[in-house]
Every structure is written in structure tokens, then in C-alpha cells.
Design a protein around this motif. Structure first.
Motif, mmCIF file in Angstrom:
data_model
loop_
_atom_site.group_PDB
_atom_site.id
_atom_site.type_symbol
_atom_site.label_atom_id
_atom_site.label_comp_id
_atom_site.label_asym_id
_atom_site.label_seq_id
_atom_site.Cartn_x
_atom_site.Cartn_y
_atom_site.Cartn_z
ATOM 1 N N THR A 5 14.642 -47.954 -23.471
ATOM 2 C CA THR A 5 14.087 -48.924 -24.403
ATOM 3 C C THR A 5 12.588 -48.759 -24.489
ATOM 4 O O THR A 5 11.892 -48.751 -23.469
ATOM 5 N N GLN A 6 12.083 -48.632 -25.707
ATOM 6 C CA GLN A 6 10.642 -48.494 -25.916
ATOM 7 C C GLN A 6 10.128 -49.621 -26.803
ATOM 8 O O GLN A 6 10.802 -50.066 -27.719
ATOM 9 N N SER A 7 8.903 -50.058 -26.483
ATOM 10 C CA SER A 7 8.281 -51.090 -27.314
ATOM 11 C C SER A 7 6.779 -50.852 -27.421
ATOM 12 O O SER A 7 6.169 -50.292 -26.503
ATOM 13 N N PRO A 8 6.176 -51.233 -28.553
ATOM 14 C CA PRO A 8 6.856 -51.665 -29.777
ATOM 15 C C PRO A 8 7.448 -50.472 -30.521
ATOM 16 O O PRO A 8 7.276 -49.332 -30.103
ATOM 17 N N THR A 9 8.140 -50.728 -31.603
ATOM 18 C CA THR A 9 8.727 -49.635 -32.377
ATOM 19 C C THR A 9 7.696 -49.028 -33.315
ATOM 20 O O THR A 9 7.708 -47.817 -33.566
ATOM 21 N N SER A 33 9.302 -39.647 -18.348
ATOM 22 C CA SER A 33 8.413 -38.659 -18.962
ATOM 23 C C SER A 33 8.029 -39.138 -20.346
ATOM 24 O O SER A 33 8.824 -39.797 -21.018
ATOM 25 N N TRP A 34 6.830 -38.784 -20.771
ATOM 26 C CA TRP A 34 6.342 -39.164 -22.090
ATOM 27 C C TRP A 34 6.072 -37.913 -22.918
ATOM 28 O O TRP A 34 5.540 -36.921 -22.401
ATOM 29 N N TYR A 35 6.412 -37.992 -24.195
ATOM 30 C CA TYR A 35 6.195 -36.894 -25.127
ATOM 31 C C TYR A 35 5.526 -37.424 -26.394
ATOM 32 O O TYR A 35 5.800 -38.545 -26.818
ATOM 33 N N LEU A 90 7.599 -40.541 -27.556
ATOM 34 C CA LEU A 90 8.940 -40.635 -27.016
ATOM 35 C C LEU A 90 8.900 -40.739 -25.497
ATOM 36 O O LEU A 90 8.126 -40.054 -24.829
ATOM 37 N N CYS A 91 9.744 -41.587 -24.985
ATOM 38 C CA CYS A 91 9.910 -41.745 -23.548
ATOM 39 C C CYS A 91 11.276 -41.174 -23.173
ATOM 40 O O CYS A 91 12.267 -41.381 -23.894
ATOM 41 N N ALA A 92 11.326 -40.440 -22.070
ATOM 42 C CA ALA A 92 12.581 -39.892 -21.580
ATOM 43 C C ALA A 92 12.739 -40.265 -20.116
ATOM 44 O O ALA A 92 11.785 -40.162 -19.346
ATOM 45 N N TYR A 102 18.157 -35.724 -19.100
ATOM 46 C CA TYR A 102 17.172 -36.559 -19.772
ATOM 47 C C TYR A 102 17.841 -37.432 -20.828
ATOM 48 O O TYR A 102 18.670 -36.979 -21.606
ATOM 49 N N THR A 103 17.415 -38.691 -20.877
ATOM 50 C CA THR A 103 17.815 -39.606 -21.944
ATOM 51 C C THR A 103 16.553 -40.075 -22.645
ATOM 52 O O THR A 103 15.630 -40.569 -21.998
ATOM 53 N N PHE A 104 16.530 -39.918 -23.958
ATOM 54 C CA PHE A 104 15.353 -40.275 -24.734
ATOM 55 C C PHE A 104 15.515 -41.623 -25.413
ATOM 56 O O PHE A 104 16.623 -42.012 -25.809
ATOM 57 N N GLY A 105 14.387 -42.312 -25.568
ATOM 58 C CA GLY A 105 14.345 -43.525 -26.367
ATOM 59 C C GLY A 105 14.107 -43.178 -27.824
ATOM 60 O O GLY A 105 13.945 -42.006 -28.179
#
Lengths: 113, 120
Positions: A5-9, A33-35, A90-92, A102-105
């Protein structure tokens, strides 16, 4: 089972401002991880956090910093925003020892004006 | 340094046609992992397949198949009998072995992506 889950969109900021993006990893995952993904390009690795420490870092300036909390969630901070920082962030998340799962938001769309 | 190249920027097909996406990679490591991800308009990267450098066996998973050839550093991906829902941007990615203890995996290096448009 919630994914990443990432915020804000979406977010609009002015040049020179600072921004904080947030990420909650998938349940059971301990690494974040951040991309950065500029429009029309592939994601580029910013950094990875595990056990509340930065473990790896890509070719990004010190204006980009992060943090991981005891509950494994993470923040990405960008200072002195530039127009070129406009991108999808993107956050993974992943879990130690499970091998590259890896699972990405869905990401945060940052626009700098 | 590792690098991933996807020479095709956009592919347009009619539904039920097969689509093959090309991926060429560069790495100095002998142990590495290759991935394909799908990115629909929602933005989320969806994991499709992963292969390690010691396993060149090509497989088929449903409508997906891949062709991994170390001799040419290529990892191509095919969608058989494409559907409109396959329309998305597809990314090839490489991850080298990470030597640190307690690592949860190394960073991913992505190609530039190939946009696939499947028309009805």
C-alpha cells in the motif's frame, strides 16, 4: 491479504519543496525497496531498506532519503524538489530468505511544478 | 554494471495473434535472475515469470512462454493467443546475486519496456 500500500496516490508539489511518500509492505514482508519511474521509461532503483537500515542505494543524490520503521513500513523523502523529480514512485516489498519475491505497489504519482 | 535492453518500444497486434517480446541483458555476474513484469494502466508492476542463470530450460505457463539463451544473453517472452486484457507495458528485469548476509534480494535493473496493444 493486503498487498503493498502506497500513499498518497497523487501529489503536486512546487520546485524547492520537500515531499514524503509512504509505503506499507505486504504482510509477512520485511524489506522495502523504492523505484522511480519517469514517464515512458523503466523503473530505476533508488534504495532498499532492511532492519531499519539502508542496504543498497542506486545512483540518486542525497536529496533522496528514506526510513524504515519497526513495523517494516517505509518513507521516501525528497528535498529541494526539481522538475525532473516528477515521476511515478514505486515501492516493492519482499521477505528475507524467500528469494526475490518482490511485490510492487501501485505507486505515487508526483508532479513537480 | 548490469544493463537490460528492450529494443521494441511498441507492438500492436490483433486479438488471438501471438506476441513475442525481446530482451537482451548484460551482466558480469555468473549468478543472476531474470524477470518479466506487466504494468497495466493502474501502474502496479505485476510479476509474471522469473528464471535463474543456471536454468536455461524453457517453459510454458498457460499462455505465457519464455526462451532463455545464455549464449546470446537473451530472455524473450511470448504471449500466445493474445487477448485485449494483455494490453499493457511489459518490462524485462535483471537482478544480480547479492552477497550481503540477510539480504532479501538484490536491486532490479529494468529495461525501457515494450508497450503491447491488443486490438479486438
Amino acid at each position: 491479504d493486503a498487498g503493498v500500500t502506497q500513499s498518497p496516490t497523487h501529489l503536486i508539489k512546487t520546485r524547492g519543496q520537500q515531499v514524503t511518500l509512504r509505503c506499507s509492505p505486504k504482510s509477512g514482508h520485511d524489506t522495502v525497496s523504492w523505484y522511480q519511474q519517469a514517464l515512458g521509461q523503466g523503473p530505476q532503483f533508488i534504495f532498499q531498506y532492511y532492519e531499519e537500515e539502508e542496504r543498497q542505494r542506486g545512483n540518486f543524490p542525497d536529496r533522496f532519503s528514506g526510513h524504515q520503521f519497526p513495523n517494516y513500513s517505509s518513507e521516501l523523502n525528497v528535498n529541494a524538489l526539481l522538475l525532473g523529480d516528477s515521476a511515478l514512485y514505486l515501492c516493492a516489498s519482499s521477505r528475507t530468505g524467500t528469494g526475490y519475491g518482490y511485490t510492487f505497489g501501485s505507486g505515487t504519482r508526483l508532479t513537480v511544478v | 554494471a548490469q544493463k537490460v535492453t528492450q529494443a521494441q518500444t511498441e507492438i500492436s497486434v490483433v486479438e488471438k495473434e501471438d506476441v513475442t517480446l525481446d530482451c537482451v541483458y548484460e551482466t558480469r555476474d555468473t549468478t543472476y535472475y531474470l524477470f518479466w513484469y506487466k504494468q497495466p494502466p493502474s501502474g502496479e508492476l505485476v510479476f509474471l515469470i522469473r528464471r535463474n542463470s543456471f536454468d536455461e530450460q524453457n517453459e510454458i505457463s498457460g499462455r505465457y512462454s519464455w526462451n532463455f539463451q545464455k549464449s546470446t544473453s537473451s530472455f524473450n517472452f511470448t504471449i500466445t493467443a493474445s487477448q485485449v486484457v494483455d494490453s499493457a507495458v511489459y518490462f524485462c528485469a535483471l537482478s544480480e546475486r547479492f552477497y550481503m548476509i540477510k539480504a532479501a534480494g538484490n536491486k532490479l535493473t529494468f529495461g525501457g519496456g515494450t508497450r503491447v496493444l491488443v486490438k479486438p
